[in-house]
Motif scaffolding. Structure first.
Motif, PDB file in Angstrom:
ATOM      1  N   VAL A  75      -0.615   8.353  12.623  1.00 13.00           N
ATOM      2  CA  VAL A  75      -0.270   7.259  11.724  1.00 13.00           C
ATOM      3  C   VAL A  75      -1.301   6.999  10.626  1.00 13.00           C
ATOM      4  N   ASN A  76      -2.446   7.670  10.660  1.00 15.02           N
ATOM      5  CA  ASN A  76      -3.387   7.516   9.548  1.00 15.02           C
ATOM      6  C   ASN A  76      -3.206   8.622   8.506  1.00 15.02           C
ATOM      7  N   ALA A  77      -2.145   9.418   8.652  1.00 20.85           N
ATOM      8  CA  ALA A  77      -1.860  10.480   7.686  1.00 20.85           C
ATOM      9  C   ALA A  77      -0.693  10.059   6.798  1.00 20.85           C
ATOM     10  N   VAL A  78      -0.897  10.086   5.485  1.00 26.73           N
ATOM     11  CA  VAL A  78       0.149   9.671   4.552  1.00 26.73           C
ATOM     12  C   VAL A  78       1.406  10.511   4.744  1.00 26.73           C
ATOM     13  N   TRP A  79       1.251  11.833   4.855  1.00 26.78           N
ATOM     14  CA  TRP A  79       2.437  12.702   4.961  1.00 26.78           C
ATOM     15  C   TRP A  79       3.279  12.324   6.176  1.00 26.78           C
ATOM     16  N   PHE A  80       2.617  11.950   7.283  1.00 25.33           N
ATOM     17  CA  PHE A  80       3.358  11.606   8.489  1.00 25.33           C
ATOM     18  C   PHE A  80       4.080  10.275   8.306  1.00 25.33           C
ATOM     19  N   ASN A  81       3.385   9.287   7.752  1.00 25.25           N
ATOM     20  CA  ASN A  81       4.021   7.988   7.538  1.00 25.25           C
ATOM     21  C   ASN A  81       5.206   8.107   6.585  1.00 25.25           C
ATOM     22  N   VAL A  82       5.069   8.930   5.556  1.00 28.37           N
ATOM     23  CA  VAL A  82       6.178   9.126   4.613  1.00 28.37           C
ATOM     24  C   VAL A  82       7.369   9.766   5.331  1.00 28.37           C
ATOM     25  N   LYS A  83       7.079  10.697   6.227  1.00 26.27           N
ATOM     26  CA  LYS A  83       8.147  11.315   7.015  1.00 26.27           C
ATOM     27  C   LYS A  83       8.880  10.272   7.852  1.00 26.27           C
ATOM     28  N   MET A  84       8.137   9.375   8.499  1.00 28.44           N
ATOM     29  CA  MET A  84       8.756   8.347   9.326  1.00 28.44           C
ATOM     30  C   MET A  84       9.505   7.326   8.470  1.00 28.44           C
ATOM     31  N   ILE A  85       9.008   7.073   7.262  1.00 21.98           N
ATOM     32  CA  ILE A  85       9.693   6.167   6.338  1.00 21.98           C
ATOM     33  C   ILE A  85      11.041   6.757   5.926  1.00 21.98           C
ATOM     34  N   PHE A 135       9.367  11.209   0.119  1.00 20.09           N
ATOM     35  CA  PHE A 135       9.926  11.854   1.306  1.00 20.09           C
ATOM     36  C   PHE A 135      10.296  13.315   1.019  1.00 20.09           C
ATOM     37  N   THR A 136       9.855  14.195   1.899  1.00 19.52           N
ATOM     38  CA  THR A 136      10.055  15.658   1.841  1.00 19.52           C
ATOM     39  C   THR A 136       9.364  16.312   0.643  1.00 19.52           C
ATOM     40  N   GLU A 137       8.509  15.572  -0.075  1.00 24.24           N
ATOM     41  CA  GLU A 137       7.758  16.164  -1.187  1.00 24.24           C
ATOM     42  C   GLU A 137       6.261  15.939  -0.995  1.00 24.24           C
ATOM     43  N   PRO A 138       5.667  16.473   0.057  1.00 27.48           N
ATOM     44  CA  PRO A 138       4.239  16.237   0.293  1.00 27.48           C
ATOM     45  C   PRO A 138       3.344  16.774  -0.819  1.00 27.48           C
ATOM     46  N   GLN A 139       3.843  17.788  -1.554  1.00 28.23           N
ATOM     47  CA  GLN A 139       3.039  18.378  -2.624  1.00 28.23           C
ATOM     48  C   GLN A 139       3.121  17.574  -3.926  1.00 28.23           C
ATOM     49  N   HIS A 140       3.846  16.463  -3.930  1.00 27.85           N
ATOM     50  CA  HIS A 140       4.054  15.731  -5.188  1.00 27.85           C
ATOM     51  C   HIS A 140       2.736  15.286  -5.810  1.00 27.85           C
ATOM     52  N   GLY A 145       0.831  -1.199   0.000  1.00 27.81           N
ATOM     53  CA  GLY A 145       0.000   0.000   0.000  1.00 27.81           C
ATOM     54  C   GLY A 145       0.863   1.245   0.000  1.00 27.81           C
ATOM     55  N   ALA A 146       0.313   2.345   0.484  1.00 23.94           N
ATOM     56  CA  ALA A 146       1.033   3.618   0.448  1.00 23.94           C
ATOM     57  C   ALA A 146       2.358   3.535   1.201  1.00 23.94           C
ATOM     58  N   CYS A 147       2.346   2.937   2.402  1.00 21.59           N
ATOM     59  CA  CYS A 147       3.586   2.864   3.191  1.00 21.59           C
ATOM     60  C   CYS A 147       4.616   1.962   2.530  1.00 21.59           C
ATOM     61  N   GLY A 148       4.176   0.799   2.052  1.00 17.91           N
ATOM     62  CA  GLY A 148       5.104  -0.122   1.408  1.00 17.91           C
ATOM     63  C   GLY A 148       5.724   0.463   0.161  1.00 17.91           C
ATOM     64  N   ILE A 149       4.914   1.170  -0.637  1.00 13.98           N
ATOM     65  CA  ILE A 149       5.423   1.786  -1.866  1.00 13.98           C
ATOM     66  C   ILE A 149       6.412   2.896  -1.538  1.00 13.98           C
ATOM     67  N   ASN A 196      17.256  -5.547  12.630  1.00 17.48           N
ATOM     68  CA  ASN A 196      16.877  -5.802  11.235  1.00 17.48           C
ATOM     69  C   ASN A 196      15.373  -5.994  11.056  1.00 17.48           C
ATOM     70  N   PHE A 197      14.585  -5.395  11.955  1.00 18.56           N
ATOM     71  CA  PHE A 197      13.130  -5.550  11.918  1.00 18.56           C
ATOM     72  C   PHE A 197      12.508  -4.176  12.140  1.00 18.56           C
ATOM     73  N   TYR A 198      11.730  -3.699  11.153  1.00 15.95           N
ATOM     74  CA  TYR A 198      11.153  -2.355  11.182  1.00 15.95           C
ATOM     75  C   TYR A 198       9.635  -2.438  11.000  1.00 15.95           C
ATOM     76  N   ALA A 199       8.947  -1.380  11.417  1.00 14.05           N
ATOM     77  CA  ALA A 199       7.493  -1.320  11.246  1.00 14.05           C
ATOM     78  C   ALA A 199       7.091   0.125  10.991  1.00 14.05           C
ATOM     79  N   VAL A 200       6.036   0.315  10.215  1.00 12.22           N
ATOM     80  CA  VAL A 200       5.570   1.656   9.888  1.00 12.22           C
ATOM     81  C   VAL A 200       4.068   1.622   9.659  1.00 12.22           C
ATOM     82  N   GLY A 201       3.419   2.765   9.841  1.00  6.46           N
ATOM     83  CA  GLY A 201       1.991   2.862   9.583  1.00  6.46           C
ATOM     84  C   GLY A 201       1.146   2.667  10.826  1.00  6.46           C
TER      85      GLY A 201
END
Length: 506
Positions: free
Chosen positions: A480-490, A72-77, A12-16, A465-470
């Motif tokens: 965590v339900n905001a795309v811009w925030f998850n992208v920032k954490m990614i 990342f860093t391009e929320p207006q993309h 999904g959005a986070c994985g991509i 070697n184990f990460y989680a996001v979203g």
């Protein structure tokens, strides 16, 4: 030399976003041929999960386009993408077409995600990086000496050196005893089961009155359902309405500076009461005078009347109770991290419902459609829901309120929203990860992670070697339900992961 494999569970959005950022990091460091990336996605199309795989025109993003960029860093993309593709998007942009303030359909956003993924997937291949997609469900993970083995559907498995969990927003499993009932729908998504099994002239009950319930309402009205629709929820609160032109509040009281001052002077974290007092000061300063706080209470008031007033307020640019939370979107997660666990639990109990409806509002176009349902008498919202059971003799669902009132429904849609606690997540993978001790539930919701690196923590150990996001990190990270925030954490995650593997690029 064997390649270091990074497996991403979720396309999904986070994985991509994680895939694209990792590819860029490794390619720029010229280490992309030493690493392979595997995306595990159960759907046929990457980017088209529950949220963005919808075909319903009424399923609209609840965030304006200039915050929905996947890079990342391009929320207006995404808003730039809308302008570039203006000729092909047509009615998929609900308002202000081609401008940053646009709200679009989720299906258009799914097209954007898919297009971005396919572009960078092909680019990675052309640059000589080994990348692939496995279309299967991940249901369990085993820890190996040098990584992980992911157990997949159809008796498949995949071994990796590094694992990233990005499974998307988990559906709630809060009524497991109803799952086998023919006319019970455990989620508003996908919409096809609702449309195939609920006759258009039948009455429908919806569990919940939040944004998920709005999606269910839009599905029914998009497809010309004529029966009565009743939403049942404990508090009866519907999302407030996003202003078309929200007023930015320059906060003077509820600031990171003032919260840090409490830490510096008192040698402790701030409390919920202190934060709320600062919020009240901020709101009254913004309003230009005292606020009757008792009058702002919403629980127990008719939802239809509240919505009419919220539409009026939105057209006037919003009020302090909406504009302050939205203005704090970039600071609120840091403020949340500064609360002790006990204070987070108090916040959820005392203020969670009000924060939810004021911080996560519905677009004006959907609010006006919901208002029409109220005015026509087709929609009713009932608060104080206490219990839901199935009456086998009558073959119907019986819903009981706190006052002892009973209601019956033949068709029932669970739209209570995503699960916060791990034990309530309708996910075989998450349940097995918890049962096997590979993740540890956080009391405030989600799983324990290092909020600076997004590494998973269990007990006193951090998995390198184990990460989680979203959304599965919702207890420790607020937005965590905001795309811009998850992208920032990614972005943080990607930099940490690449540094771990290749050091700091010169």
């Amino acid at each position: 030399m064997s390649l270091t494999n990074i497996a991403i569970i979720g396309g999904g959005a986070c994985g991509i976003s994680a895939f694209i950022e990792l590819f860029l990091e490794f390619r720029i460091a010229k280490s992309h041929k030493d690493v392979s990336i595997t995306i595990i996605e159960e759907n046929e199309e990457v980017g088209k999960g529950l949220a963005f795989g919808t075909k319903q025109p009424g399923h609209i993003l609840n965030t304006q386009a200039d915050l929905m960029g996947i890079h990342f860093t391009e929320p207006q993309h995404f808003s730039d993408w809308l302008i570039e593709h203006e000729a092909r998007i047509g009615d998929e942009v609900v308002d202000n077409q081609g401008e940053n303030r646009a709200f679009t359909t989720r299906r258009l956003y799914g097209d954007y995600l898919k297009e971005q993924f396919e572009h960078y997937f092909q680019l990675a291949q052309s640059e000589g990086m080994e990348v692939n997609v496995i279309h299967a469900s991940a249901n369990r993970v085993s820890k190996l000496e040098d990584g992980f083995e992911i157990h997949l559907s159809e008796n498949q498995s995949h071994k990796c050196s590094i694992l990233l969990l990005a499974p998307g927003t988990p559906v709630a499993n809060n009524y497991p005893e109803l799952e086998d009932k023919e006319h019970y729908f455990g989620s508003p998504w996908p919409s096809s089961p609702l449309l195939e099994k609920i006759p258009k002239d039948e009455n429908v009950g919806i569990l919940g009155s939040s944004l998920s319930a709005i999606d269910a309402l839009m599905t029914l009205t998009d497809n010309e359902y004529t029966g009565k629709i009743t939403c049942y929820s404990p508090d009866g609160l519907m999302p407030r309405v996003q202003p078309e032109f929200p007023q930015k509040v320059e906060c003077r009281f509820l600031t990171l500076r003032n919260l840090h001052e409490i830490q510096r002077k008192e040698l402790r974290n701030p409390t919920v009461k202190e934060i709320f007092r600062l919020f009240m000061q901020e709101a009254e300063d913004n309003a230009g005078g005292k606020i009757d706080w008792k009058a702002t209470e919403r629980i127990g008031k008719p939802a239809g009347e509240l919505l009419k007033e919220d539409i009026r307020i939105a057209r006037d640019g919003g009020d302090a109770l909406i504009n302050i939370p939205y203005s704090l979107r970039y600071e609120s997660s840091e403020m949340w991290k500064w609360l002790d666990e006990s204070e987070k639990l108090k916040f959820k109990k005392w203020l969670g419902a009000y924060w939810g409806v004021s911080r996560h509002c519905m677009p004006l176009v959907n609010a006006e459609r919901v208002n029409q349902l109220f005015e026509s008498g087709q929609l009713t919202v009932i608060s104080g829901l206490k219990e839901v059971i199935f009456d086998d003799e009558k073959n119907e669902f019986v819903l009981t309120s706190e006052k002892g009132e009973k209601f019956s429904e033949k068709y029932l849609i669970n739209a209570t929203g995503p699960a916060s606690a791990v034990k309530m997540m309708k996910s075989e993978l998450m349940q097995n990860l918890s049962e096997d001790g590979l993740v540890e539930p956080e009391k405030a919701g989600g799983i324990r992670i290092n909020t600076e690196t997004m590494q998973v923590i269990t007990g006193n150990d951090t998995y390198s070697n184990f990460y989680a996001v979203g959304h599965i990190t919702n207890g420790l990270l607020l937005d965590v339900n905001a795309v811009w925030f998850n992208v920032k954490m990614i972005g943080k995650l990607s930099r940490h992961l690449t540094t771990q593997l290749i050091g700091n690029p010169s």
